[in-house]
Design an enzyme around this catalytic site. Structure first.
Site, mmCIF file in Angstrom:
data_model
loop_
_atom_site.group_PDB
_atom_site.id
_atom_site.type_symbol
_atom_site.label_atom_id
_atom_site.label_comp_id
_atom_site.label_asym_id
_atom_site.label_seq_id
_atom_site.Cartn_x
_atom_site.Cartn_y
_atom_site.Cartn_z
ATOM 1 N N LYS A 72 0.799 -1.233 0.000
ATOM 2 C CA LYS A 72 0.000 0.000 0.000
ATOM 3 C C LYS A 72 0.830 1.281 0.000
ATOM 4 C CE LYS A 72 -4.226 -1.510 2.286
ATOM 5 N NZ LYS A 72 -5.219 -1.048 3.267
ATOM 6 N N ASN A 93 -4.881 2.059 -2.003
ATOM 7 C CA ASN A 93 -5.511 0.730 -1.945
ATOM 8 C C ASN A 93 -6.264 0.368 -3.222
ATOM 9 O OD1 ASN A 93 -7.897 2.153 -1.729
ATOM 10 N ND2 ASN A 93 -8.669 0.998 0.008
ATOM 11 N N ASP A 108 -10.411 3.869 1.659
ATOM 12 C CA ASP A 108 -10.697 3.475 3.049
ATOM 13 C C ASP A 108 -11.511 4.534 3.799
ATOM 14 O OD1 ASP A 108 -9.621 0.957 3.092
ATOM 15 O OD2 ASP A 108 -7.639 1.616 3.743
ATOM 16 N N GLY A 133 -2.078 2.901 9.515
ATOM 17 C CA GLY A 133 -2.679 3.349 8.256
ATOM 18 C C GLY A 133 -4.183 3.549 8.374
ATOM 19 N N ALA A 134 -4.841 2.645 9.095
ATOM 20 C CA ALA A 134 -6.296 2.741 9.231
ATOM 21 C C ALA A 134 -6.687 4.001 10.004
ATOM 22 C CB ALA A 134 -6.833 1.498 9.924
HETATM 23 P P1 ATR Z 1 -2.778 -0.544 10.363
HETATM 24 O O1 ATR Z 1 -1.783 0.173 9.504
HETATM 25 O O2 ATR Z 1 -3.450 -1.708 9.681
HETATM 26 O O3 ATR Z 1 -3.772 0.388 10.991
HETATM 27 P P2 ATR Z 1 -0.588 -1.031 12.276
HETATM 28 O O4 ATR Z 1 0.239 -0.009 11.638
HETATM 29 O O5 ATR Z 1 -0.031 -2.395 12.474
HETATM 30 O O6 ATR Z 1 -1.996 -1.263 11.562
HETATM 31 O O7 ATR Z 1 -1.086 -0.432 13.655
HETATM 32 C C1 ATR Z 1 -1.481 -1.210 14.693
HETATM 33 C C2 ATR Z 1 -1.979 -0.313 15.815
HETATM 34 O O8 ATR Z 1 -2.347 -1.140 16.906
HETATM 35 C C3 ATR Z 1 -0.920 0.653 16.319
HETATM 36 O O9 ATR Z 1 -1.531 1.873 16.622
HETATM 37 C C4 ATR Z 1 -0.413 -0.063 17.561
HETATM 38 O O10 ATR Z 1 0.132 0.775 18.562
HETATM 39 P P3 ATR Z 1 1.707 1.105 18.567
HETATM 40 O O11 ATR Z 1 1.905 2.181 17.572
HETATM 41 O O12 ATR Z 1 1.973 1.551 19.960
HETATM 42 O O13 ATR Z 1 2.418 -0.164 18.205
HETATM 43 C C5 ATR Z 1 -1.689 -0.672 18.078
HETATM 44 N N1 ATR Z 1 -1.413 -1.773 18.992
HETATM 45 C C6 ATR Z 1 -0.886 -2.971 18.718
HETATM 46 N N2 ATR Z 1 -0.770 -3.713 19.826
HETATM 47 C C7 ATR Z 1 -1.232 -2.944 20.864
HETATM 48 C C8 ATR Z 1 -1.383 -3.138 22.287
HETATM 49 N N3 ATR Z 1 -1.028 -4.266 22.868
HETATM 50 N N4 ATR Z 1 -1.908 -2.122 22.990
HETATM 51 C C9 ATR Z 1 -2.268 -0.971 22.408
HETATM 52 N N5 ATR Z 1 -2.156 -0.723 21.083
HETATM 53 C C10 ATR Z 1 -1.641 -1.698 20.322
#
Ligand code: ATR
Length: 274
Positions: A72, A93, A108, A133-134
């Protein structure tokens, strides 16, 4: 069902791996429903091959593709024309081939809004948890809708700070997440917490007004622990599958020439694969 002929319109989804993608079933449902002479394929494309893959799309007569993990962000630099929303979100996307050129967009935000607008909600104060990203797509959507206050909260605060500004979002500490819910009209979880195999999102809803809409972008399971506890407290809730279904509509419309509906049959067909 109409079988594709030699003049069938070809589209698909590129990802690595791509086997988990629900998009072939989703577009396949619409192709069948509208009796379109078209086909939507999964393309398993490794990161090192993605540039070549894109180069050959117009030469092979492919009408367009959806782009999923991990392509992406790299797609942004590889398309010929990038739309404003994709630029703001920092990810593509959906790609449409027009006159041999690749047009990159991001649907999105539109998908999130279409899903959100299936319920009444107030544009006063939105709290968005997560900073991936979301979260960017959702903040872009909320800004576009003129939401008065957008609060962004992420476990790693720096990541929230890095993305907040263009959306006019205000960053708060992870430690104050429960307090941030005071007077909120919308709560969105964009983290992976609550997904099958992950811990539930650790968030106390006590301060959230009962009229606030609670939504999750996680759809495996459909009812996350967050949505279950919000429901138990009397909040209106909205599950995450609708965003996935709605984000697919602009691509389908551009490639196959029909504006498809998100109906109950589609929801059931896709959920059967979750
Ligand atoms: P996407 O791009 O699909 O939205 P991502 O970049 O993998 O997904 O983001 C995952 C999100 O979940 C992040 O905001 C992450 O927080 P961090 O930036 O601190 O890593 C959050 N996340 C993952 N595990 C977590 C946990 N145990 N508690 C709180 N937030 C969590």
């Amino acid at each position: 069902m109409m079988l594709p002929t030699g003049s069938a319109i070809v589209a698909g989804v590129a990802g690595w791996p791509v086997g988990h993608s629900l998009s072939p079933a989703l577009h396949g449902y619409w192709l069948k429903k509208h009796e379109i002479n078209g086909i939507y394929l999964p393309f398993a494309v490794k990161p090192e091959d993605f540039q070549d893959f894109l180069k050959f799309l117009p030469r092979m007569g492919v009408k367009g593709i959806n782009v999923t993990v991990p392509h992406k962000e790299s797609a942004m630099k590889l398309v010929d024309i990038l739309d404003e929303t994709a630029q703001a979100i920092g990810a593509v996307n959906t790609i449409t081939v027009e006159n041999g050129k690749l047009h990159g967009s991001n649907t999105d935000a539109e998908g999130f809004l279409a899903n959100l607008n299936s319920k009444p909600w107030k544009k006063d104060k939105a709290v968005v948890i997560g900073a991936g990203g979301a979260a960017k797509a959702i903040c872009a959507a909320l800004k576009q809708e003129g939401v008065k206050e957008i609060i962004l909260i992420n476990r790693t605060k720096e990541k929230a700070e890095a993305i907040a500004k263009p959306f006019g979002a205000q960053v708060m500490d992870w430690q104050s997440r429960a307090l941030a819910l005071e007077a909120a009209s919308l709560l969105v979880n964009t983290t992976t917490q609550g997904m099958k195999g992950e811990a539930p999102l650790d968030l106390d809803l006590a301060m959230l007004p009962q009229s606030a809409l609670v939504t999750d972008i996680v759809y495996r399971p459909l009812e996350t622990p967050l949505l279950a506890s919000a429901k138990a407290r009397g909040h209106p809730v909205l599950d995450g599958i609708g965003m996935l279904l709605h984000q697919a509509r602009p691509g389908f419309r551009a490639w196959f020439g029909v504006d498809p509906n998100v109906d109950e049959g589609l929801r059931e067909a896709v959920l059967a694969l979750c």
